[in-house]
Design a protein around this motif. Structure first.
Motif, PDB file in Angstrom:
ATOM      1  N   UNK A  17       0.841  -1.211   0.000  1.00  0.00           N
ATOM      2  CA  UNK A  17       0.000   0.000   0.000  1.00  0.00           C
ATOM      3  C   UNK A  17       0.868   1.249   0.000  1.00  0.00           C
ATOM      4  N   UNK A  18       1.906   1.232   0.810  1.00  0.00           N
ATOM      5  CA  UNK A  18       2.800   2.387   0.969  1.00  0.00           C
ATOM      6  C   UNK A  18       3.526   2.714  -0.331  1.00  0.00           C
ATOM      7  N   UNK A  19       4.159   1.697  -0.928  1.00  0.00           N
ATOM      8  CA  UNK A  19       4.959   1.958  -2.134  1.00  0.00           C
ATOM      9  C   UNK A  19       4.056   2.230  -3.334  1.00  0.00           C
ATOM     10  N   UNK A  20       2.883   1.631  -3.389  1.00  0.00           N
ATOM     11  CA  UNK A  20       1.995   1.912  -4.521  1.00  0.00           C
ATOM     12  C   UNK A  20       1.458   3.339  -4.446  1.00  0.00           C
ATOM     13  N   UNK A  21       1.253   3.850  -3.227  1.00  0.00           N
ATOM     14  CA  UNK A  21       0.836   5.236  -3.065  1.00  0.00           C
ATOM     15  C   UNK A  21       1.935   6.191  -3.534  1.00  0.00           C
ATOM     16  N   UNK A  22       3.183   5.878  -3.187  1.00  0.00           N
ATOM     17  CA  UNK A  22       4.313   6.703  -3.623  1.00  0.00           C
ATOM     18  C   UNK A  22       4.513   6.615  -5.130  1.00  0.00           C
ATOM     19  N   UNK A  23       4.399   5.405  -5.687  1.00  0.00           N
ATOM     20  CA  UNK A  23       4.589   5.216  -7.123  1.00  0.00           C
ATOM     21  C   UNK A  23       3.477   5.871  -7.931  1.00  0.00           C
ATOM     22  N   UNK A  24       2.260   5.897  -7.385  1.00  0.00           N
ATOM     23  CA  UNK A  24       1.143   6.514  -8.094  1.00  0.00           C
ATOM     24  C   UNK A  24       1.359   8.015  -8.255  1.00  0.00           C
ATOM     25  N   UNK A  25       1.994   8.621  -7.264  1.00  0.00           N
ATOM     26  CA  UNK A  25       2.209  10.063  -7.321  1.00  0.00           C
ATOM     27  C   UNK A  25       3.452  10.440  -8.119  1.00  0.00           C
ATOM     28  N   UNK A  26       4.544   9.686  -7.956  1.00  0.00           N
ATOM     29  CA  UNK A  26       5.827  10.107  -8.515  1.00  0.00           C
ATOM     30  C   UNK A  26       6.360   9.216  -9.631  1.00  0.00           C
ATOM     31  N   UNK A  33      10.295  11.322  -4.741  1.00  0.00           N
ATOM     32  CA  UNK A  33       9.505  10.501  -3.820  1.00  0.00           C
ATOM     33  C   UNK A  33      10.070  10.601  -2.405  1.00  0.00           C
ATOM     34  N   UNK A  34      11.399  10.600  -2.298  1.00  0.00           N
ATOM     35  CA  UNK A  34      12.051  10.698  -0.995  1.00  0.00           C
ATOM     36  C   UNK A  34      11.779  12.060  -0.356  1.00  0.00           C
ATOM     37  N   UNK A  35      11.756  13.117  -1.170  1.00  0.00           N
ATOM     38  CA  UNK A  35      11.579  14.473  -0.650  1.00  0.00           C
ATOM     39  C   UNK A  35      10.143  14.781  -0.242  1.00  0.00           C
ATOM     40  N   UNK A  36       9.179  14.011  -0.749  1.00  0.00           N
ATOM     41  CA  UNK A  36       7.768  14.257  -0.473  1.00  0.00           C
ATOM     42  C   UNK A  36       7.395  13.619   0.866  1.00  0.00           C
ATOM     43  N   UNK A  37       7.260  14.432   1.914  1.00  0.00           N
ATOM     44  CA  UNK A  37       6.998  13.868   3.235  1.00  0.00           C
ATOM     45  C   UNK A  37       5.516  13.595   3.478  1.00  0.00           C
ATOM     46  N   UNK A  38       4.663  13.977   2.546  1.00  0.00           N
ATOM     47  CA  UNK A  38       3.240  13.653   2.708  1.00  0.00           C
ATOM     48  C   UNK A  38       2.960  12.208   2.308  1.00  0.00           C
ATOM     49  N   UNK A  39       3.473  11.775   1.154  1.00  0.00           N
ATOM     50  CA  UNK A  39       3.269  10.378   0.778  1.00  0.00           C
ATOM     51  C   UNK A  39       4.332   9.477   1.392  1.00  0.00           C
ATOM     52  N   UNK A  40       5.543   9.969   1.544  1.00  0.00           N
ATOM     53  CA  UNK A  40       6.625   9.211   2.173  1.00  0.00           C
ATOM     54  C   UNK A  40       6.709   9.628   3.643  1.00  0.00           C
ATOM     55  N   UNK A  41       5.642   9.384   4.379  1.00  0.00           N
ATOM     56  CA  UNK A  41       5.563   9.868   5.759  1.00  0.00           C
ATOM     57  C   UNK A  41       6.476   9.110   6.711  1.00  0.00           C
ATOM     58  N   UNK A  69      -0.528   1.166  -9.719  1.00  0.00           N
ATOM     59  CA  UNK A  69      -0.645   2.489 -10.347  1.00  0.00           C
ATOM     60  C   UNK A  69      -0.353   2.425 -11.841  1.00  0.00           C
ATOM     61  N   UNK A  70      -1.100   3.205 -12.624  1.00  0.00           N
ATOM     62  CA  UNK A  70      -0.938   3.215 -14.079  1.00  0.00           C
ATOM     63  C   UNK A  70       0.460   3.673 -14.497  1.00  0.00           C
ATOM     64  N   UNK A  71       1.073   4.569 -13.716  1.00  0.00           N
ATOM     65  CA  UNK A  71       2.394   5.102 -14.071  1.00  0.00           C
ATOM     66  C   UNK A  71       3.467   4.030 -14.105  1.00  0.00           C
ATOM     67  N   UNK A  72       3.293   2.966 -13.343  1.00  0.00           N
ATOM     68  CA  UNK A  72       4.329   1.936 -13.255  1.00  0.00           C
ATOM     69  C   UNK A  72       3.839   0.563 -13.693  1.00  0.00           C
ATOM     70  N   UNK A  73       2.655   0.479 -14.259  1.00  0.00           N
ATOM     71  CA  UNK A  73       2.111  -0.818 -14.682  1.00  0.00           C
ATOM     72  C   UNK A  73       3.035  -1.512 -15.687  1.00  0.00           C
TER      73      UNK A  73
END
Length: 89
Positions: A17-26, A33-41, A69-73
């Motif tokens: 769930x965690x990595x798919x949320x990060x991959x969906x955004x970035x 992804x590392x710099x985004x503290x909202x999804x990479x909490x 996520x579609x971005x990494x399918x």
């Protein structure tokens, strides 16, 4: 003791769930992804996120418990379509 998912899955359902949320955004931009503290909490490092994502990409179709996520399918091994099978000489 460990649960069934912890023993049988290479990536836990929570990590999926965690990595798919990060991959969906970035997508596969691990630095942003590392710099985004909202999804990479949990504030994983760039290399830790790469390791988590590479394990996620190698999951078989029956092991994936979250939406991909579609971005990494196209990077997932279970979603790839082999072009060589359709070619005939």
């Amino acid at each position: 003791g460990k649960t069934f998912a912890q023993r049988k899955l290479p990536v836990s359902i929570e990590d999926q769930k965690y990595i798919s949320r990060c991959l969906a955004k970035h997508g596969d931009d691990y630095h942003s992804m590392m710099r985004d503290i909202k999804t990479n909490d949990m504030q994983h490092t760039e290399s830790k996120l790469k390791r988590m994502a590479s394990r996620f990409y190698l999951l078989a179709e029956e092991q994936v418990k979250v939406d991909i996520p579609e971005k990494v399918r196209h990077l997932m091994t279970c979603c790839r379509v082999d072009v060589d099978e359709n070619e005939e000489d």
